[in-house]
Design a protein around this motif. Sequence first.
Motif, PDB file in Angstrom:
ATOM      1  N   GLY A  29       2.003 -13.261  14.673  1.00 26.15           N
ATOM      2  CA  GLY A  29       2.369 -12.870  13.307  1.00 26.15           C
ATOM      3  C   GLY A  29       3.742 -12.229  13.241  1.00 26.15           C
ATOM      4  N   ILE A  30       4.001 -11.339  14.190  1.00 24.76           N
ATOM      5  CA  ILE A  30       5.323 -10.687  14.240  1.00 24.76           C
ATOM      6  C   ILE A  30       6.427 -11.712  14.475  1.00 24.76           C
ATOM      7  CG2 ILE A  30       6.751  -9.079  15.564  1.00 24.76           C
ATOM      8  CD1 ILE A  30       4.187  -7.449  16.074  1.00 24.76           C
ATOM      9  N   ALA A  31       6.161 -12.654  15.384  1.00 29.21           N
ATOM     10  CA  ALA A  31       7.164 -13.684  15.678  1.00 29.21           C
ATOM     11  C   ALA A  31       7.445 -14.542  14.453  1.00 29.21           C
ATOM     12  CB  ALA A  31       6.672 -14.559  16.837  1.00 29.21           C
ATOM     13  N   ALA A  32       6.400 -14.848  13.688  1.00 31.41           N
ATOM     14  CA  ALA A  32       6.576 -15.678  12.487  1.00 31.41           C
ATOM     15  C   ALA A  32       7.419 -14.948  11.450  1.00 31.41           C
ATOM     16  CB  ALA A  32       5.220 -16.060  11.903  1.00 31.41           C
ATOM     17  N   ILE A  33       7.131 -13.640  11.268  1.00 28.57           N
ATOM     18  CA  ILE A  33       7.906 -12.857  10.294  1.00 28.57           C
ATOM     19  C   ILE A  33       9.361 -12.738  10.730  1.00 28.57           C
ATOM     20  CG2 ILE A  33       8.181 -10.548   9.311  1.00 28.57           C
ATOM     21  CD1 ILE A  33       5.123 -10.276   9.439  1.00 28.57           C
ATOM     22  N   THR A  34       9.552 -12.479  12.039  1.00 27.67           N
ATOM     23  CA  THR A  34      10.926 -12.378  12.561  1.00 27.67           C
ATOM     24  C   THR A  34      11.693 -13.680  12.367  1.00 27.67           C
ATOM     25  OG1 THR A  34      10.177 -10.804  14.243  1.00 27.67           O
ATOM     26  CG2 THR A  34      12.309 -11.862  14.607  1.00 27.67           C
ATOM     27  N   ALA A  35      11.015 -14.808  12.625  1.00 32.45           N
ATOM     28  CA  ALA A  35      11.659 -16.116  12.443  1.00 32.45           C
ATOM     29  C   ALA A  35      12.033 -16.342  10.996  1.00 32.45           C
ATOM     30  CB  ALA A  35      10.728 -17.221  12.941  1.00 32.45           C
ATOM     31  N   LEU A  36      11.156 -15.911  10.076  1.00 32.00           N
ATOM     32  CA  LEU A  36      11.439 -16.073   8.646  1.00 32.00           C
ATOM     33  C   LEU A  36      12.651 -15.243   8.230  1.00 32.00           C
ATOM     34  CD1 LEU A  36      10.609 -17.222   5.917  1.00 32.00           C
ATOM     35  CD2 LEU A  36       9.055 -15.276   5.643  1.00 32.00           C
ATOM     36  N   VAL A  37      12.716 -13.995   8.744  1.00 31.60           N
ATOM     37  CA  VAL A  37      13.865 -13.137   8.419  1.00 31.60           C
ATOM     38  C   VAL A  37      15.163 -13.755   8.920  1.00 31.60           C
ATOM     39  CG1 VAL A  37      14.955 -10.912   8.904  1.00 31.60           C
ATOM     40  CG2 VAL A  37      12.512 -11.011   8.354  1.00 31.60           C
ATOM     41  N   PHE A  38      15.158 -14.233  10.155  1.00 33.74           N
ATOM     42  CA  PHE A  38      16.363 -14.856  10.706  1.00 33.74           C
ATOM     43  C   PHE A  38      16.728 -16.130   9.945  1.00 33.74           C
ATOM     44  CE2 PHE A  38      15.648 -12.232  14.551  1.00 33.74           C
ATOM     45  CZ  PHE A  38      16.939 -11.771  14.727  1.00 33.74           C
ATOM     46  N   ALA A  39      15.710 -16.896   9.523  1.00 33.63           N
ATOM     47  CA  ALA A  39      15.973 -18.129   8.770  1.00 33.63           C
ATOM     48  C   ALA A  39      16.639 -17.824   7.441  1.00 33.63           C
ATOM     49  CB  ALA A  39      14.677 -18.900   8.559  1.00 33.63           C
ATOM     50  N   ARG A  40      16.141 -16.791   6.757  1.00 31.91           N
ATOM     51  CA  ARG A  40      16.751 -16.413   5.476  1.00 31.91           C
ATOM     52  C   ARG A  40      18.180 -15.920   5.681  1.00 31.91           C
ATOM     53  NH1 ARG A  40      11.764 -13.169   2.460  1.00 31.91           N
ATOM     54  NH2 ARG A  40      10.538 -15.048   1.936  1.00 31.91           N
ATOM     55  N   SER A  41      18.389 -15.149   6.733  1.00 27.99           N
ATOM     56  CA  SER A  41      19.746 -14.669   7.029  1.00 27.99           C
ATOM     57  C   SER A  41      20.682 -15.845   7.324  1.00 27.99           C
ATOM     58  CB  SER A  41      19.721 -13.717   8.227  1.00 27.99           C
ATOM     59  OG  SER A  41      18.941 -12.578   7.942  1.00 27.99           O
ATOM     60  N   ALA A  42      20.163 -16.830   8.071  1.00 31.03           N
ATOM     61  CA  ALA A  42      20.976 -18.002   8.398  1.00 31.03           C
ATOM     62  C   ALA A  42      21.334 -18.783   7.140  1.00 31.03           C
ATOM     63  CB  ALA A  42      20.227 -18.904   9.388  1.00 31.03           C
ATOM     64  N   VAL A  43      20.356 -18.886   6.207  1.00 36.95           N
ATOM     65  CA  VAL A  43      20.619 -19.600   4.955  1.00 36.95           C
ATOM     66  C   VAL A  43      21.698 -18.880   4.153  1.00 36.95           C
ATOM     67  CG1 VAL A  43      19.641 -20.222   2.716  1.00 36.95           C
ATOM     68  CG2 VAL A  43      18.362 -20.694   4.819  1.00 36.95           C
ATOM     69  N   ARG A  44      21.588 -17.548   4.060  1.00 31.62           N
ATOM     70  CA  ARG A  44      22.604 -16.778   3.323  1.00 31.62           C
ATOM     71  C   ARG A  44      23.977 -16.916   3.972  1.00 31.62           C
ATOM     72  NH1 ARG A  44      18.331 -12.899   2.753  1.00 31.62           N
ATOM     73  NH2 ARG A  44      19.094 -11.773   4.589  1.00 31.62           N
ATOM     74  N   ALA A  45      24.017 -16.864   5.294  1.00 28.34           N
ATOM     75  CA  ALA A  45      25.299 -17.000   6.000  1.00 28.34           C
ATOM     76  C   ALA A  45      25.898 -18.377   5.788  1.00 28.34           C
ATOM     77  CB  ALA A  45      25.095 -16.736   7.494  1.00 28.34           C
ATOM     78  N   ALA A  46      25.034 -19.413   5.825  1.00 24.25           N
ATOM     79  CA  ALA A  46      25.521 -20.775   5.611  1.00 24.25           C
ATOM     80  C   ALA A  46      26.045 -20.950   4.197  1.00 24.25           C
ATOM     81  CB  ALA A  46      24.405 -21.781   5.889  1.00 24.25           C
ATOM     82  N   ARG A  47      25.327 -20.359   3.226  1.00 26.61           N
ATOM     83  CA  ARG A  47      25.764 -20.456   1.827  1.00 26.61           C
ATOM     84  C   ARG A  47      27.108 -19.765   1.635  1.00 26.61           C
ATOM     85  NH1 ARG A  47      21.245 -18.435  -1.914  1.00 26.61           N
ATOM     86  NH2 ARG A  47      20.283 -20.326  -1.032  1.00 26.61           N
ATOM     87  N   ALA A  48      27.259 -18.577   2.235  1.00 29.87           N
ATOM     88  CA  ALA A  48      28.530 -17.849   2.132  1.00 29.87           C
ATOM     89  C   ALA A  48      29.663 -18.634   2.776  1.00 29.87           C
ATOM     90  CB  ALA A  48      28.396 -16.475   2.799  1.00 29.87           C
ATOM     91  N   THR A  49      29.379 -19.279   3.899  1.00 33.67           N
ATOM     92  CA  THR A  49      30.401 -20.089   4.583  1.00 33.67           C
ATOM     93  C   THR A  49      30.822 -21.269   3.719  1.00 33.67           C
ATOM     94  OG1 THR A  49      29.537 -19.469   6.755  1.00 33.67           O
ATOM     95  CG2 THR A  49      30.900 -21.448   6.644  1.00 33.67           C
ATOM     96  N   ILE A  50      29.826 -21.932   3.098  1.00 30.10           N
ATOM     97  CA  ILE A  50      30.133 -23.074   2.232  1.00 30.10           C
ATOM     98  C   ILE A  50      30.980 -22.646   1.045  1.00 30.10           C
ATOM     99  CG2 ILE A  50      29.091 -24.748   0.656  1.00 30.10           C
ATOM    100  CD1 ILE A  50      26.728 -24.914   2.617  1.00 30.10           C
TER     101      ILE A  50
END
Length: 202
Positions: A29-50
């Motif tokens: 469960g912790i790993a899934a939540i951590t992965a979700l947080v990192f995924a959202r951060s990656a999406v925000r970073a990608a959007r900012a880069t674009i």
Amino acid sequence: MLRNGVCGADMLPVCRPSIGDRFPTGLAGIAAITALVFARSAVRAARATIEQQAVQIETLERAEADRQETRRSQYAAKFVCWITLSPSPSRVVSVGLVNSNEVPFYQVVVYVGTPRGVSRAAYNFVGPLSGRRTMGRASRALQALLPDGEPEALISSGELWVAMTFRDPAGNWWCRTPAGLLLPAVDEASAHDICQRAISST
């Protein structure tokens, strides 16, 4: 019955999972939540880069358009006309023109205006000039329309003006408005139309 810490078959109702049984599920469960947080951060970073790349591309495109326009107007920018007034005592109003390029201009039409009306003078060809040139026909057209009053005051108030359309050596058409602005045109008819609109708002 409980023997040596192990649940027996006859003691099933009181058996509980050990800590070791529950721990892997908690880690997942912790790993899934951590992965979700990192995924959202990656999406925000990608959007900012674009978005940043889009701004950079727009800036580069605008700079390139400005460079192209500068190259396009390199000749026309040095082809200028204006109203001049000779020194006393003659105080003659005339149309002056400068072509500081080493190339000629074609199908030049000079518009002159006063409160009494508008006139024009056409020139098939205006070559390079080492200095200011007085445009004879345009000057006479202007003088024929001069109203009563002090010429210097009429010039400073904007009541006397000059405009021009022409084609440069590269085949580009231009309008020089009464305010001195240099405006591009797609062809001869468009150049005259732009000039007429500028004259109408003078």
